[in-house]
Design an enzyme around this catalytic site. Structure first.
Site, PDB file in Angstrom:
ATOM      1  N   HIS A  86       0.852  -1.184   0.000  1.00 46.40           N
ATOM      2  CA  HIS A  86       0.000   0.000   0.000  1.00 46.40           C
ATOM      3  C   HIS A  86       0.885   1.231   0.000  1.00 46.40           C
ATOM      4  CE1 HIS A  86      -4.214  -1.381   0.446  1.00 46.40           C
ATOM      5  NE2 HIS A  86      -3.593  -2.513   0.744  1.00 46.40           N
ATOM      6  N   CYS A 131      -9.470   6.772  -1.293  1.00 39.96           N
ATOM      7  CA  CYS A 131     -10.581   7.729  -1.241  1.00 39.96           C
ATOM      8  C   CYS A 131     -10.367   8.776  -0.155  1.00 39.96           C
ATOM      9  CB  CYS A 131     -11.884   6.994  -0.977  1.00 39.96           C
ATOM     10  SG  CYS A 131     -13.272   8.099  -0.729  1.00 39.96           S
ATOM     11  N   ASN A 168      -3.599   1.164  -2.912  1.00 44.93           N
ATOM     12  CA  ASN A 168      -2.598   0.175  -3.292  1.00 44.93           C
ATOM     13  C   ASN A 168      -1.543   0.831  -4.171  1.00 44.93           C
ATOM     14  OD1 ASN A 168      -5.403  -1.502  -3.286  1.00 44.93           O
ATOM     15  ND2 ASN A 168      -3.708  -2.774  -2.640  1.00 44.93           N
TER      16      ASN A 168
HETATM   17 ZN    ZN Z   1      -4.566  -4.370   0.698  1.00 40.97          ZN
END
Ligand code: ZN
Length: 294
Positions: free
Chosen positions: A205, A236, A245
């Site tokens: 991430h 978001c 990600n």
């Molecule tokens: Zn994830």
């Protein structure tokens, strides 16, 4: 050559607040396939009250193109999730647990040990149903509640998963705490323990901006399989703790520029990212798609 597992339709959208229709999800998946993506984590079979964005998992799996050369994965967190997954044509079941006791206690009210016992039983059930299964281990590189996670604990979970029939292990940096040196140490420890023939994927991430640096570090240590999300979906700004990600087309751009094949068409991925931006009606986190024409 590296392999990308596109997780935008699952991990990406799951962290986006704006509802995306089944038709839009299927159209996204069609475009990804057209761009050369061959593995897609398309859905998760989780409680729809907790994750409303994934409520149409069965409908998505019904509508996606069925192709011999495309592998669809579905994420499950429990036996009830597996039961749903087995009623759909998902090609591989991804079963997940976090490596941190505190993370597991907060999210599933179980310790790692209890979780491993439950999830390996789920994996064996998937195997008995002749459905391939992969194990995903979360919070490998640090836990927001517990702090550092020992490599030996991660290897122990991976060993239990492999014994239970997993054909791949994916190590996930759930909240973006990994750094490149740590990624290389964990990768080397994994390969020392299980050999370089055991498929190992990485799931980063970009929470702290290190997703692509961690991906390169993992590649240099021997990793060939990467999860990524088109346009960096999942960040978001209206969702608490936005955690996008690592971005698919940014990753593809980096590897292709370095002469490392990805089997994908960067221009088509960029077009898909631009389309995704229009669906989400806001600029997304990907860098390369916004640099086009710059
Ligand atoms: Zn994830």
């Amino acid at each position: 050559m590296i392999e990308i597992c596109e997780v935008g339709p699952r991990d990406g959208l799951q962290n986006e607040k704006k509802p995306v229709s089944t038709e839009e999800k299927v159209h996204l998946i069609e475009q990804l396939i057209d761009a050369g993506i061959r593995k897609i984590e398309a859905v998760s079979f989780v409680n729809q009250k907790v994750v409303p964005q994934m409520a149409d998992a069965e409908e998505v799996m019904k509508a996606v193109p069925k192709r011999e050369d495309v592998t669809y994965a579905g994420l499950v967190l429990s036996r009830s999730g597996l039961e749903r997954a087995l009623l759909t044509p998902v090609d591989i079941v991804h079963v997940m647990i976090a490596a941190s006791d505190q993370f597991n206690m907060r999210n599933a009210r179980r310790t790692v040990e209890q979780g491993v016992a439950e999830q390996t039983a789920v994996m064996k059930d998937a195997g008995a149903a002749k459905r391939p299964v992969a194990g995903v281990i979360g919070t490998v590189f640090g836990c927001p509640f517990e702090g550092d996670i020992s490599i030996s604990r991660v290897l122990k979970i991976a060993d239990a998963f492999l014994q239970a029939g997993c054909e791949q292990i994916t190590l996930a940096d759930t909240t973006g705490l990994a750094n490149p040196i740590q990624v290389q140490a964990v990768t080397r420890a994994f390969i020392d323990e299980f050999g370089d023939h055991t498929p190992l994927g990485m799931h980063f991430h970009n929470t702290r901006g290190l997703g692509i640096a961690n991906s390169l570090a993992a590649y240099q240590a021997g990793v060939k399989i990467f999860d990524a999300s088109i346009a960096g979906l999942g960040g978001c700004p209206f969702a608490p703790k936005a955690v996008g990600n690592v971005c698919t087309e940014d990753l593809v751009h980096m590897f292709e520029q370095m002469g490392i094949g990805t089997g994908t068409d960067l221009n088509k991925l960029i077009q898909t990212a631009q389309w995704m931006e229009s669906v989400m009606a806001r600029p997304l986190d990907g860098m390369v798609y916004r640099a086009v024409g710059a």
